[in-house]
Design a protein around this motif. Sequence first.
Motif, PDB file in Angstrom:
ATOM      1  N   ALA A  26       0.880  -1.171   0.000  1.00  0.00           N
ATOM      2  CA  ALA A  26       0.000   0.000   0.000  1.00  0.00           C
ATOM      3  C   ALA A  26       0.915   1.217   0.000  1.00  0.00           C
ATOM      4  CB  ALA A  26      -0.922   0.000   1.208  1.00  0.00           C
ATOM      5  N   ALA A  27       0.965   1.922  -1.116  1.00  0.00           N
ATOM      6  CA  ALA A  27       1.919   3.020  -1.298  1.00  0.00           C
ATOM      7  C   ALA A  27       1.530   4.286  -0.548  1.00  0.00           C
ATOM      8  CB  ALA A  27       2.076   3.327  -2.789  1.00  0.00           C
ATOM      9  N   THR A  28       0.247   4.482  -0.284  1.00  0.00           N
ATOM     10  CA  THR A  28      -0.196   5.730   0.330  1.00  0.00           C
ATOM     11  C   THR A  28      -0.943   5.470   1.641  1.00  0.00           C
ATOM     12  OG1 THR A  28      -2.275   5.665  -0.896  1.00  0.00           O
ATOM     13  CG2 THR A  28      -0.430   6.837  -1.937  1.00  0.00           C
ATOM     14  N   CYS A  34      -4.687  -3.626   0.076  1.00  0.00           N
ATOM     15  CA  CYS A  34      -3.308  -3.755  -0.394  1.00  0.00           C
ATOM     16  C   CYS A  34      -3.331  -4.265  -1.830  1.00  0.00           C
ATOM     17  CB  CYS A  34      -2.534  -4.731   0.492  1.00  0.00           C
ATOM     18  SG  CYS A  34      -2.417  -4.190   2.218  1.00  0.00           S
ATOM     19  N   SER A  35      -2.445  -3.760  -2.658  1.00  0.00           N
ATOM     20  CA  SER A  35      -2.382  -4.168  -4.062  1.00  0.00           C
ATOM     21  C   SER A  35      -1.334  -5.258  -4.241  1.00  0.00           C
ATOM     22  CB  SER A  35      -1.988  -2.970  -4.936  1.00  0.00           C
ATOM     23  OG  SER A  35      -2.922  -1.931  -4.790  1.00  0.00           O
ATOM     24  N   GLY A  36      -1.570  -6.145  -5.187  1.00  0.00           N
ATOM     25  CA  GLY A  36      -0.603  -7.197  -5.494  1.00  0.00           C
ATOM     26  C   GLY A  36       0.602  -6.622  -6.223  1.00  0.00           C
ATOM     27  N   CYS A  37       1.765  -7.181  -5.977  1.00  0.00           N
ATOM     28  CA  CYS A  37       2.983  -6.725  -6.649  1.00  0.00           C
ATOM     29  C   CYS A  37       2.927  -7.071  -8.132  1.00  0.00           C
ATOM     30  CB  CYS A  37       4.218  -7.365  -6.012  1.00  0.00           C
ATOM     31  SG  CYS A  37       4.570  -6.751  -4.361  1.00  0.00           S
ATOM     32  N   PRO A  38       3.340  -6.152  -8.992  1.00  0.00           N
ATOM     33  CA  PRO A  38       3.274  -6.404 -10.432  1.00  0.00           C
ATOM     34  C   PRO A  38       4.460  -7.224 -10.955  1.00  0.00           C
ATOM     35  CG  PRO A  38       4.103  -4.199 -10.036  1.00  0.00           C
ATOM     36  CD  PRO A  38       3.752  -4.792  -8.686  1.00  0.00           C
ATOM     37  N   GLY A  39       4.223  -7.916 -12.047  1.00  0.00           N
ATOM     38  CA  GLY A  39       5.295  -8.591 -12.794  1.00  0.00           C
ATOM     39  C   GLY A  39       6.165  -9.501 -11.961  1.00  0.00           C
ATOM     40  N   ASP A  40       7.468  -9.293 -12.046  1.00  0.00           N
ATOM     41  CA  ASP A  40       8.466 -10.148 -11.408  1.00  0.00           C
ATOM     42  C   ASP A  40       8.991  -9.549 -10.112  1.00  0.00           C
ATOM     43  OD1 ASP A  40       8.366 -11.976 -13.618  1.00  0.00           O
ATOM     44  OD2 ASP A  40       9.466 -10.462 -14.757  1.00  0.00           O
ATOM     45  N   THR A  41       8.119  -8.816  -9.399  1.00  0.00           N
ATOM     46  CA  THR A  41       8.524  -8.176  -8.155  1.00  0.00           C
ATOM     47  C   THR A  41       7.813  -8.811  -6.965  1.00  0.00           C
ATOM     48  OG1 THR A  41       6.811  -6.477  -8.292  1.00  0.00           O
ATOM     49  CG2 THR A  41       8.940  -5.975  -9.320  1.00  0.00           C
ATOM     50  N   SER A  42       8.350  -8.557  -5.780  1.00  0.00           N
ATOM     51  CA  SER A  42       7.738  -9.043  -4.553  1.00  0.00           C
ATOM     52  C   SER A  42       7.999  -8.034  -3.450  1.00  0.00           C
ATOM     53  CB  SER A  42       8.300 -10.423  -4.194  1.00  0.00           C
ATOM     54  OG  SER A  42       9.691 -10.340  -3.969  1.00  0.00           O
ATOM     55  N   SER A  43       7.423  -8.298  -2.287  1.00  0.00           N
ATOM     56  CA  SER A  43       7.593  -7.394  -1.151  1.00  0.00           C
ATOM     57  C   SER A  43       7.604  -8.199   0.139  1.00  0.00           C
ATOM     58  CB  SER A  43       6.454  -6.373  -1.118  1.00  0.00           C
ATOM     59  OG  SER A  43       5.229  -7.037  -0.815  1.00  0.00           O
ATOM     60  N   THR A  44       7.944  -7.526   1.216  1.00  0.00           N
ATOM     61  CA  THR A  44       7.885  -8.123   2.551  1.00  0.00           C
ATOM     62  C   THR A  44       6.617  -7.615   3.243  1.00  0.00           C
ATOM     63  OG1 THR A  44       9.237  -6.305   3.411  1.00  0.00           O
ATOM     64  CG2 THR A  44      10.401  -8.313   2.750  1.00  0.00           C
ATOM     65  N   GLY A  46       4.100  -5.485   5.308  1.00  0.00           N
ATOM     66  CA  GLY A  46       4.044  -4.059   5.627  1.00  0.00           C
ATOM     67  C   GLY A  46       4.719  -3.160   4.604  1.00  0.00           C
ATOM     68  N   ALA A  47       4.839  -3.626   3.377  1.00  0.00           N
ATOM     69  CA  ALA A  47       5.579  -2.878   2.345  1.00  0.00           C
ATOM     70  C   ALA A  47       4.790  -1.699   1.784  1.00  0.00           C
ATOM     71  CB  ALA A  47       5.975  -3.809   1.215  1.00  0.00           C
ATOM     72  N   THR A  48       5.531  -0.660   1.409  1.00  0.00           N
ATOM     73  CA  THR A  48       4.953   0.494   0.723  1.00  0.00           C
ATOM     74  C   THR A  48       5.267   0.459  -0.771  1.00  0.00           C
ATOM     75  OG1 THR A  48       6.903   1.825   1.211  1.00  0.00           O
ATOM     76  CG2 THR A  48       5.075   1.938   2.791  1.00  0.00           C
ATOM     77  N   SER A  49       6.079  -0.520  -1.187  1.00  0.00           N
ATOM     78  CA  SER A  49       6.390  -0.715  -2.607  1.00  0.00           C
ATOM     79  C   SER A  49       6.862  -2.152  -2.790  1.00  0.00           C
ATOM     80  CB  SER A  49       7.476   0.264  -3.067  1.00  0.00           C
ATOM     81  OG  SER A  49       8.693  -0.026  -2.415  1.00  0.00           O
ATOM     82  N   CYS A  50       6.983  -2.552  -4.037  1.00  0.00           N
ATOM     83  CA  CYS A  50       7.461  -3.900  -4.359  1.00  0.00           C
ATOM     84  C   CYS A  50       8.903  -3.774  -4.835  1.00  0.00           C
ATOM     85  CB  CYS A  50       6.575  -4.536  -5.421  1.00  0.00           C
ATOM     86  SG  CYS A  50       4.887  -4.763  -4.834  1.00  0.00           S
TER      87      CYS A  50
END
Length: 170
Positions: A26-28, A34-44, A46-50
């Motif tokens: 969730a960036a904001t 919460c939005s799913g990470c795009p393409g070939d990215t992932s997150s941990t 509580g992430a604000t970006s992938c």
Amino acid sequence: TACPAGSAQGAPGQTSCTACKAGTYAATTSSSSCSGCPGDTSSTDGATSCEHCDKNYYRTGDTCSACPENAFCAGGSELGPLLPAPLKGYWNDRRPGDPSKDAYTSVIYRCLRETCKGSAVTDELKHERCWTAGDNSTATATNCSTDALLCNPGSHGPLCGSCVHDYYYS
């Protein structure tokens, strides 16, 4: 309730915030989901970006690139983005110790002799801390030198092609 970035309410009328799960973000502030990470990215969690790349990819600037042939790419980790690590029989060059640059280049070279041990096996990265991108302060330590990571004992230098004192190639 206005949720901080990296969390969301999850359902209308919910009064508490829930941290985004790994693979979402969730960036904001005030996100409803919460939005799913795009393409070939992932997150941990509580992430604000992938910011992490998936396995078999590595970070180049703001994007994730496919792992070079004859290398293993672990993706991201708690240490940050990880760079391509050559498999046995292959080698790559260490960049200068500038902390603003990647610790290693992504170009993978085939060794002409059987002197390159590589730093990865098919599905496992050895010495993970030595393959972090960005601040390579740990990668400049003696045990993370190109020779220590990639060359068999008795060999050193580009493509592990030189012999150390009292060794010879036969």
